[in-house]
Write an enzyme that holds these catalytic residues in place. Structure first.
Site, PDB file in Angstrom:
ATOM      1  N   ALA A  43       7.222 -32.431   2.963  1.00  0.00           N
ATOM      2  CA  ALA A  43       6.876 -30.749   3.977  1.00  0.00           C
ATOM      3  C   ALA A  43       5.118 -30.785   3.128  1.00  0.00           C
ATOM      4  O   ALA A  43       4.389 -31.152   2.534  1.00  0.00           O
ATOM      5  CB  ALA A  43       7.473 -29.931   2.507  1.00  0.00           C
TER       6      ALA A  43
ATOM      7  N   GLY B 145       9.875 -35.728   2.797  1.00  0.00           N
ATOM      8  CA  GLY B 145      10.803 -34.846   3.756  1.00  0.00           C
ATOM      9  C   GLY B 145      10.873 -35.677   5.021  1.00  0.00           C
ATOM     10  O   GLY B 145      11.376 -35.750   5.581  1.00  0.00           O
TER      11      GLY B 145
ATOM     12  N   GLU C 118      13.699 -37.797   4.499  1.00  0.00           N
ATOM     13  CA  GLU C 118      14.972 -37.356   4.508  1.00  0.00           C
ATOM     14  C   GLU C 118      15.039 -37.284   6.133  1.00  0.00           C
ATOM     15  O   GLU C 118      16.406 -36.499   6.338  1.00  0.00           O
ATOM     16  CB  GLU C 118      14.954 -35.903   3.765  1.00  0.00           C
ATOM     17  CG  GLU C 118      14.494 -36.069   1.946  1.00  0.00           C
ATOM     18  CD  GLU C 118      14.605 -34.348   1.110  1.00  0.00           C
ATOM     19  OE1 GLU C 118      15.307 -34.287   0.632  1.00  0.00           O
ATOM     20  OE2 GLU C 118      13.163 -33.975   2.022  1.00  0.00           O
TER      21      GLU C 118
END
Length: 263
Positions: free
Chosen positions: A63, A108, A111
């Protein structure tokens, strides 16, 4: 220019995260990724999805921290909720998804990759891991759940609590990465991944069967055994009614190579 570029060719839909310099994601990028995933779902000529980062150095560094620092808690919550929904949509799409880790894949970024069915990395191209604890937060876009399911509770907690990153060879040994390819450049690596992806494209492979067995594993794996078996039977019945099943059974009896269409 979109934050996620869409290109489909030879049965492979390539989704390229393109937010220089590190392909960090914002709400705008997640909206573009969501749209690209839906486009690939509805694209009848796309049988496999490959997700890759633009450039030589990063798949995705997670992010956009500067964006989050300036946002209020309500925005942060909805941002994480939408990111979770987008990544889950990728995971549940009934087409094989391959994450091509061409560079650093942390936070992220990992992820996103964990929501793929297969992760292929370029040897020596970067680090991967979930170091969010160093920011005083946890991996909040599915990392705690998917990593635990992938490598086990104790190993996942250890990696996330330490906030440690690792090279792709170590990630391969731990089972986080499926394959590691040698490639002189990111472009060569992506070409290798696309060639690998074509193994799952008609006429060589019954891509509808691949997509539904993926759904049986991704969805059924979260159910109890009896419910998972019921889902498996329903998906099998769909395949029994498909052209590819008719072709596959006939080719076996006739001792010839099947000519699958993905339908």
């Amino acid at each position: 220019m979109p934050h996620v570029e869409y290109h489909a060719e030879g049965g492979v839909a390539q989704l390229t995260l393109n937010v220089p310099p590190a392909n960090c994601y914002s709400y705008a990028m997640m909206q573009d990724l969501d749209a690209a995933i839906l486009r690939a779902r509805f694209d009848a000529e796309a049988h496999v999805i490959v997700v890759v980062g633009a450039g030589e150095k990063f798949f995705c560094a997670g992010a956009d921290i500067r964006m989050l620092k300036g946002a209020d808690p309500t925005f942060k919550y909805n941002f994480c909720l939408h990111a979770n929904e987008t990544i889950a949509r990728l995971e549940q799409t009934p087409k094989l998804v391959i994450a091509a880790l061409n560079g650093h894949c942390v936070g992220g970024g990992l992820e996103i990759a964990l929501a793929a069915d297969i992760r292929i990395a370029r040897r020596g191209a970067g680090q991967c891991g979930l170091p969010e604890v160093a920011l005083g937060v946890l991996p909040g876009t599915g990392g705690t759940q998917r990593l635990t399911r992938l490598i086990g509770k104790s190993a996942a907690i250890e990696l996330m609590a330490e906030g440690r990153t690792m090279d792709f060879d170590e990630a391969h040994k731990l089972g986080i990465v499926n394959k590691v390819f040698d490639a002189p450049s990111a472009a060569d690596f992506v070409g290798q991944v696309r060639e690998y992806a074509k193994r799952f494209v008609p006429p060589a492979k019954a891509s509808l069967a691949v997509g539904l067995l993926k759904r049986a594993c991704q969805t059924g794996g979260e159910l109890g055994l009896l419910d998972g078996l019921a889902l498996e039977r329903e998906l099998q019945q769909r395949l029994f009614q498909s052209s590819d099943a008719t072709e596959g059974l006939a080719a076996y009896v006739e001792k010839r190579t099947p000519n699958f269409t993905g339908r």
